[in-house]
Design an enzyme around this catalytic site. Structure first.
Site, short mmCIF file in Angstrom:
data_model
loop_
_atom_site.label_atom_id
_atom_site.label_comp_id
_atom_site.label_asym_id
_atom_site.label_seq_id
_atom_site.Cartn_x
_atom_site.Cartn_y
_atom_site.Cartn_z
N ASP A 135 -10.67 3.26 4.81
CA ASP A 135 -11.06 1.84 4.69
C ASP A 135 -12.58 1.69 4.67
OD1 ASP A 135 -9.10 -0.14 4.40
OD2 ASP A 135 -8.46 0.05 6.50
N LYS A 174 0.84 -1.20 0.00
CA LYS A 174 0.00 0.00 0.00
C LYS A 174 0.88 1.25 0.00
CE LYS A 174 -3.85 -2.40 2.27
NZ LYS A 174 -4.65 -2.64 3.47
N GLN A 177 -4.19 -1.67 9.78
CA GLN A 177 -4.24 -2.98 9.12
C GLN A 177 -4.81 -4.03 10.07
OE1 GLN A 177 -3.53 -3.47 5.89
NE2 GLN A 177 -3.91 -5.66 5.96
N1 GUN Z 1 -6.98 -6.70 6.31
C1 GUN Z 1 -7.40 -7.37 5.23
N2 GUN Z 1 -7.93 -6.53 4.33
C2 GUN Z 1 -7.85 -5.29 4.86
C3 GUN Z 1 -8.23 -4.00 4.40
O1 GUN Z 1 -8.78 -3.80 3.31
N3 GUN Z 1 -7.95 -2.98 5.24
C4 GUN Z 1 -7.36 -3.16 6.43
N4 GUN Z 1 -7.15 -2.10 7.19
N5 GUN Z 1 -7.00 -4.34 6.89
C5 GUN Z 1 -7.24 -5.40 6.10
#
Ligand code: GUN
Length: 291
Positions: free
Chosen positions: A121, A54, A98
């Site tokens: 998110d 990311k 995350q």
């Molecule tokens: N863990 C798995 N997918 C995601 C996501 O799209 N965002 C976040 N913050 N954690 C995740």
């Protein structure tokens, strides 16, 4: 029949290039650099890779990203303190924590604490509520990425039967909400299946678009797919050091009209949509009304 492969990597790259141009235009007009703050708690190797990917994508799109790495034994109070600090930092536009988080931390308490205006998110209850009502502020990254894959591949969703395997807060539920909206790239008839669903194959074989998000390698077999269906594989499962999806790829691709690979399907789209949300957050927070 052999399915066409939906190249998520290429589509995501095209979107990221478009976004890169939008970011520099925004930056030139306002002097503001969009800034994503990513929080990673503990040392789960998969999460570390996701966050790094990311951050790399941010850099390439000229979006600033900062990583906040916390120890695995971080307390909920400590994490809440960091979230609060980022909420009030005027130079931060998007906050991503995350998931999953270590056991001593209640995930929902953290997601609830993120300022809705920075919730890139779209996991905060206010973000989810706005989506339910069909007036989203941010769209959740993976479901939005899938919707864009379908749109940009020319796959008709209006009136289609979309069957979603999995009812998670991150993919299954919000995916259903997006596909049922009254708008382009949606207007679908939606069914959500989960571990208690009876006669699963009877439902999946009636799907025009089948979206698998259950986290079980190779779960979707050829017998569960209608000939000519579109199959979207959200699974990322590690098997013997290989990444495999929730779909038994080879046999299913003999039956389906189109299918996403793992890796290189949905994953890159999730990241592209995160960048899009970060730019949108920066625009909104800096009062930029153009576009
Ligand atoms: N863990 C798995 N997918 C995601 C996501 O799209 N965002 C976040 N913050 N954690 C995740």
């Amino acid at each position: 029949m052999t399915a066409s492969i939906i190249d998520g990597k290429a589509i995501a790259l095209a979107i990221r290039e478009e976004l890169g141009l939008e970011v520099s235009d925004f930056q030139e007009r306002t002097g503001v650099t969009p800034h994503l703050a990513a929080i990673l708690v503990g040392d789960d190797p998969a999460s570390a890779i996701y966050v790094r990917n990311k951050q790399r994508a941010c850099e390439k799109a000229a979006i600033q990203s900062t990583m906040h790495r916390l120890e695995a034994d971080t307390t909920q109070q400590q994490l809440l303190g960091l979230v609060e600090q980022l909420n009030t930092d005027p130079l931060v536009h998007g906050i991503l924590c995350q998931l999953p988080l270590p056991d001593q931390i209640q995930e929902q308490a953290i997601l609830d604490a993120i300022a809705p205006a920075k919730d890139v998110d779209a996991f905060h209850p206010e973000s989810v509520g706005l989506i339910v009502q069909g007036r989203p502020r941010f769209l959740p990254c993976t479901p939005h990425g899938i919707q864009q894959l379908l749109l940009r591949s020319g796959i008709e969703t209006s009136g289609a039967h979309v069957v979603i395997l999995g009812r998670s807060e991150i993919v299954g539920k919000p995916m259903a909400l997006l596909m049922v909206q009254k708008q382009e790239g949606a207007n679908a008839t939606v069914t959500i299946c989960h571990s208690r669903t009876r006669d699963l194959a009877a439902i999946t074989t009636s799907a025009d678009i089948l979206i698998a998000a259950i986290g079980r390698p190779g779960f979707v077999t050829a017998g569960m797919v209608k000939p000519g269906a579109v199959v979207i594989d959200v699974g990322i499962n590690r098997v013997d050091d290989r990444l495999v999806g929730d779909v038994d790829f080879e046999p299913v691709s003999e039956i389906a009209a189109a299918i996403t690979p793992v890796p290189g399907g949905v994953g890159p789209m999730t990241i592209a949509m995160l960048l899009k949300n970060t730019l949108a957050a920066a625009r909104e927070l800096s009062g930029d009304l153009s576009n």
